[in-house]
Design a protein around this motif. Structure first.
Motif, PDB file in Angstrom:
ATOM      1  N   MET A  58      41.373  63.422  83.330  1.00 47.48           N
ATOM      2  CA  MET A  58      41.436  63.584  81.943  1.00 47.48           C
ATOM      3  C   MET A  58      41.523  65.116  81.491  1.00 47.48           C
ATOM      4  N   THR A  59      42.725  65.549  80.733  1.00 49.72           N
ATOM      5  CA  THR A  59      42.971  67.027  80.541  1.00 49.72           C
ATOM      6  C   THR A  59      41.859  67.372  79.474  1.00 49.72           C
ATOM      7  N   LYS A  60      41.342  68.557  79.797  1.00 48.67           N
ATOM      8  CA  LYS A  60      40.255  69.310  78.987  1.00 48.67           C
ATOM      9  C   LYS A  60      41.012  69.874  77.666  1.00 48.67           C
ATOM     10  N   LEU A  61      40.266  69.674  76.613  1.00 43.75           N
ATOM     11  CA  LEU A  61      41.119  70.222  75.372  1.00 43.75           C
ATOM     12  C   LEU A  61      40.989  71.879  75.346  1.00 43.75           C
ATOM     13  N   ALA A  62      42.069  72.573  75.051  1.00 43.23           N
ATOM     14  CA  ALA A  62      42.472  73.674  74.873  1.00 43.23           C
ATOM     15  C   ALA A  62      41.224  74.377  74.023  1.00 43.23           C
ATOM     16  N   GLN A  63      40.487  75.417  74.409  1.00 43.14           N
ATOM     17  CA  GLN A  63      39.648  76.302  73.702  1.00 43.14           C
ATOM     18  C   GLN A  63      38.446  75.326  73.256  1.00 43.14           C
ATOM     19  N   ILE A  64      38.113  74.377  73.795  1.00 37.06           N
ATOM     20  CA  ILE A  64      37.033  73.444  73.466  1.00 37.06           C
ATOM     21  C   ILE A  64      35.774  74.172  73.452  1.00 37.06           C
ATOM     22  N   ASP A  65      35.621  74.910  74.758  1.00 43.04           N
ATOM     23  CA  ASP A  65      34.578  75.737  75.014  1.00 43.04           C
ATOM     24  C   ASP A  65      34.284  76.811  73.860  1.00 43.04           C
ATOM     25  N   ASP A  66      35.232  77.424  73.507  1.00 41.41           N
ATOM     26  CA  ASP A  66      35.059  78.448  72.526  1.00 41.41           C
ATOM     27  C   ASP A  66      34.813  77.902  71.102  1.00 41.41           C
ATOM     28  N   VAL A  67      35.229  76.769  70.625  1.00 40.26           N
ATOM     29  CA  VAL A  67      34.870  76.285  69.338  1.00 40.26           C
ATOM     30  C   VAL A  67      33.260  75.389  69.507  1.00 40.26           C
ATOM     31  N   GLN A  68      32.921  74.988  70.748  1.00 49.84           N
ATOM     32  CA  GLN A  68      31.499  74.692  70.915  1.00 49.84           C
ATOM     33  C   GLN A  68      30.629  75.713  70.785  1.00 49.84           C
ATOM     34  N   THR A  69      31.104  76.972  71.308  1.00 49.38           N
ATOM     35  CA  THR A  69      30.112  78.033  71.282  1.00 49.38           C
ATOM     36  C   THR A  69      30.000  78.598  69.817  1.00 49.38           C
ATOM     37  N   ARG A  70      31.127  78.551  69.055  1.00 52.32           N
ATOM     38  CA  ARG A  70      31.346  79.175  67.758  1.00 52.32           C
ATOM     39  C   ARG A  70      30.724  78.292  66.893  1.00 52.32           C
ATOM     40  N   ILE A  71      30.632  76.889  67.017  1.00 50.80           N
ATOM     41  CA  ILE A  71      30.139  76.189  65.811  1.00 50.80           C
ATOM     42  C   ILE A  71      28.408  75.968  66.294  1.00 50.80           C
ATOM     43  N   ASN A  72      28.072  76.175  67.513  1.00 49.22           N
ATOM     44  CA  ASN A  72      26.503  76.199  67.692  1.00 49.22           C
ATOM     45  C   ASN A  72      25.917  77.392  67.291  1.00 49.22           C
ATOM     46  N   ASN A  73      26.691  78.385  67.389  1.00 46.20           N
ATOM     47  CA  ASN A  73      26.152  79.660  66.927  1.00 46.20           C
ATOM     48  C   ASN A  73      25.964  79.709  65.416  1.00 46.20           C
ATOM     49  N   TYR A  74      26.937  78.982  64.764  1.00 43.14           N
ATOM     50  CA  TYR A  74      26.730  79.162  63.394  1.00 43.14           C
ATOM     51  C   TYR A  74      25.667  78.234  63.034  1.00 43.14           C
ATOM     52  N   LEU A  75      25.582  77.043  63.608  1.00 42.05           N
ATOM     53  CA  LEU A  75      24.317  76.076  63.040  1.00 42.05           C
ATOM     54  C   LEU A  75      23.138  76.760  63.484  1.00 42.05           C
ATOM     55  N   THR A  76      23.060  77.455  64.909  1.00 39.69           N
ATOM     56  CA  THR A  76      21.846  77.989  65.002  1.00 39.69           C
ATOM     57  C   THR A  76      21.280  79.028  64.127  1.00 39.69           C
ATOM     58  N   GLN A  77      22.247  79.751  63.530  1.00 41.43           N
ATOM     59  CA  GLN A  77      22.050  80.818  62.818  1.00 41.43           C
ATOM     60  C   GLN A  77      21.603  80.155  61.445  1.00 41.43           C
ATOM     61  N   LYS A  78      22.369  79.100  61.044  1.00 38.41           N
ATOM     62  CA  LYS A  78      21.923  78.353  59.667  1.00 38.41           C
ATOM     63  C   LYS A  78      20.512  77.946  59.575  1.00 38.41           C
ATOM     64  N   LEU A  79      20.168  77.205  60.929  1.00 38.68           N
ATOM     65  CA  LEU A  79      18.673  76.847  60.927  1.00 38.68           C
ATOM     66  C   LEU A  79      18.057  77.810  60.859  1.00 38.68           C
ATOM     67  N   ALA A  80      18.102  79.013  61.761  1.00 36.05           N
ATOM     68  CA  ALA A  80      17.218  79.932  61.667  1.00 36.05           C
ATOM     69  C   ALA A  80      16.929  80.775  60.230  1.00 36.05           C
ATOM     70  N   SER A  81      18.050  80.409  59.378  1.00 34.41           N
ATOM     71  CA  SER A  81      18.064  81.204  58.174  1.00 34.41           C
ATOM     72  C   SER A  81      16.911  80.434  57.211  1.00 34.41           C
ATOM     73  N   LEU A  82      16.653  79.210  57.361  1.00 34.79           N
ATOM     74  CA  LEU A  82      16.146  78.244  56.300  1.00 34.79           C
ATOM     75  C   LEU A  82      14.607  78.790  56.371  1.00 34.79           C
ATOM     76  N   ALA A  83      14.008  78.904  55.162  1.00 35.52           N
ATOM     77  CA  ALA A  83      12.693  79.249  54.730  1.00 35.52           C
ATOM     78  C   ALA A  83      11.817  78.311  55.661  1.00 35.52           C
ATOM     79  N   LEU A  84      10.642  78.746  56.306  1.00 36.27           N
ATOM     80  CA  LEU A  84       9.949  77.710  57.320  1.00 36.27           C
ATOM     81  C   LEU A  84       9.035  76.973  56.161  1.00 36.27           C
ATOM     82  N   ASN A  85       9.094  75.419  56.488  1.00 37.90           N
ATOM     83  CA  ASN A  85       7.925  74.773  55.628  1.00 37.90           C
ATOM     84  C   ASN A  85       7.337  74.149  56.967  1.00 37.90           C
ATOM     85  N   ASP A  86       7.736  72.853  57.398  1.00 35.44           N
ATOM     86  CA  ASP A  86       7.212  72.122  58.316  1.00 35.44           C
ATOM     87  C   ASP A  86       7.834  72.627  59.589  1.00 35.44           C
ATOM     88  N   GLU A  87       7.000  73.072  60.493  1.00 40.80           N
ATOM     89  CA  GLU A  87       7.651  73.304  62.009  1.00 40.80           C
ATOM     90  C   GLU A  87       8.401  72.211  62.688  1.00 40.80           C
TER      91      GLU A  87
END
Length: 296
Positions: free
Chosen positions: A1-30
């Motif tokens: 099965m052929t690997k999708l072009a630039q899928i690793d880059d997309v996964q890294t980019r979106i994971n970084n965005y989502l990680t930063q988004k969660l980190a930016s939330l004011a902490l309520n319940d850990e």
């Protein structure tokens, strides 16, 4: 099965965005935040964000605009998986080779984590730093997300799926069910990305939406095939779960060979929709190829 072009880059980019988004939330319940992080960041192929990014690239949309679209869609997808895995729904113990969220934490926390991720999706569209050209399209983006995620989309499809358990339903009913449950969010990935482009005409958007609808159905047909032909190690979750739950599937209605022919037919129709567009659609074509040939 052929690997999708630039899928690793997309996964890294979106994971970084989502990680930063969660980190930016004011902490309520850990514990709740940990469950949100677990449900959103523990693996995942990121097919919907990938589809949004390649659609945006095809239409010369700004990647920074697609970041918001892709992140919102992935939050909706992650929340749906947390809730689908619950005992009241599909009652699964494994997801992506790991304990499901309600097993890693508890049912109440998994429910709240899903609720929080769903809300986060709309927070992202409402507050993402879109370019000036896209900023005034937030309402349109929200409309697409609402239609895909709610009663008229994914949630409605899930309800139809639950109602169809232990019942024989027609092929047309099965297609309608999956066009909502699985296809709607894939369609939104394309529609919302197209909304971020200044090039896409109404006709272009219609053909792209048709392509996404066909790919969404092909995705589910292939899922049904994989469910009975792959190993638990390949899937990262139990195989034969739909069969065990006595759900109507494409192989059950059409036979394995018939289901494979159905996926191929949907794939060819998707390529025909792309062929009408005046863009380089090779990435979208490759995505369709990947969908109908994947093993897990």
């Amino acid at each position: 099965m052929t690997k999708l072009a630039q899928i690793d880059d997309v996964q890294t980019r979106i994971n970084n965005y989502l990680t930063q988004k969660l980190a930016s939330l004011a902490l309520n319940d850990e514990k709740l935040l940990a469950a949100m992080r677990y449900g959103l960041l523990i693996g995942g192929k990121r097919m919907r964000p990938y589809l949004a990014y390649i659609t945006g690239a095809t239409l010369d949309a700004k990647q920074s605009d697609i970041d918001g679209v892709a992140a919102a869609i992935e939050c909706i997808h992650a929340y749906s998986l947390l809730h689908d895995d619950l005992p009241a729904m599909d009652d699964d113990d494994l997801r992506r080779g790991q304990p499901t969220c309600h097993k890693a934490f508890d049912e109440a926390t998994a429910i709240l984590a899903g609720d929080s991720l769903q809300t986060l999706a709309f927070d992202i569209i409402a507050n993402h730093d879109f370019s000036k050209a896209v900023d005034n399209k937030r309402i349109n983006l929200l409309r697409h997300l609402v239609n895909a995620a709610g009663y008229q989309g994914m949630c409605g499809g899930q309800a139809l799926d639950l109602a169809a358990t232990d019942k024989a339903i027609s092929l047309a009913a099965l297609e309608h069910l999956h066009s909502l449950k699985t296809g709607a969010l894939l369609e939104a990935s394309v529609k919302m990305a197209a909304e971020c482009s200044n090039k896409a005409t109404l006709y272009d958007k219609e053909q792209l939406a048709l392509y996404a609808k066909l790919v969404g159905l092909a995705y589910q047909v292939r899922d049904d095939i994989i469910d009975i032909t792959s190993t638990e190690e390949e899937l990262g979750k139990p195989t034969g779960s739909d069969l065990a739950a006595n759900k109507s599937t494409y192989p059950a209605l059409l036979g394995l060979q018939g289901a494979q022919e159905k996926a191929e037919n949907l794939y060819q129709q998707a390529l025909q929709a792309l062929a009408t567009l005046p863009y380089n659609t090779q990435s979208l074509s490759d995505f369709a190829t990947f969908i109908v040939s994947r093993k897990h």
